[in-house]
Write an enzyme that holds these catalytic residues in place. Sequence first.
Site: not given
Length: 335
Positions: A128, A282, A311
């Site tokens: 991330s 995602d 995600h």
Amino acid sequence: MDHQIFDLGHVSLQCGARLRDAKLAYKTYGTLNTARDNVVVYPTWYSGQHQENEWLIGPGMALDPAQYFIVVPSALGNGLSSSPSNTPEPYNQARFPEITLYDNVTLQHRLITEVWGITKVKLVVGWSMGAQQTFQWGALYPEMVERIVPFAGSAKTSPHNFVFLEGVKAALMADAAFANGWYEKPPTKGLRAFARVYAGWGFSQPFYRQELWRELGYSSLEDFLVGFWEGFFLKKDANNLLTMLWTWQNADISANPVFAGDFQKALGAIKARAVVLSPEIDLYFPPEDNEWEVEHMPNAVCRRMPGVWGHFAGGGVNPVDTQFIDKTLKEVLVG
């Protein structure tokens, strides 16, 4: 305290502010070898701290402390490194300055060079916002970084991703108790609202349709929203969340003096062998963004991560996805 602090002194930030007596928190795993060539840098993610990276570290895993010296530096704003919640006046709370990817990574570079004299990094890896820092490491230090594996993250935050973050930010700031960042008590209603908005983005539509939250031990959708999402963000400081949110919204590996906003030039500067892992669904770092980025990187491939965990395929919550990431890292470290 299970981590260490690197005193950075007075730091001039990209935004023009001078952060005095700045601190960079970090934790290491394993031992630096004599050649100083077994180094892995593993930056933290949005709101995450070092302990929340540990799911990818362990005996028999790719990131095995018996083999590698793993450095987990905490991003500015995460509550351990210099943050709104721990910085003294006048740069405390709502006055804490804006922090960029460039600020974070150049300070992390200072850590590993000044503390250990490291000149080569075998791997930089991250999830991330940690993946965004991973891209930045590769672009800024191409002669130093040998491999990068960013997963579920991009080299530049997309407009749609920016808008998603505007939504969670607005939910938090709408709480009257937030008091424009000068709260005396946590704005818990805002944090709960922040969590609820976030919940629609962290996992995919099929994840919810298939009720896969049950695999995480939750008895109902509402239990998941309260227990997982609200429970997670209620432990965070609101100003810290907003500081890191600004970093994420404005993430761009070319937005610095080295590349002067030339994004393709920044991507092209990454000489490291790169395997970019992109979860199939995602909702804020879609595979298409990564595939475009990889086209402009000289030694990179993009691999889609199958599955419906969105995600959070990169969050260490699903063993199948964790094994996929670990297997990739083992392959990259051998090659």
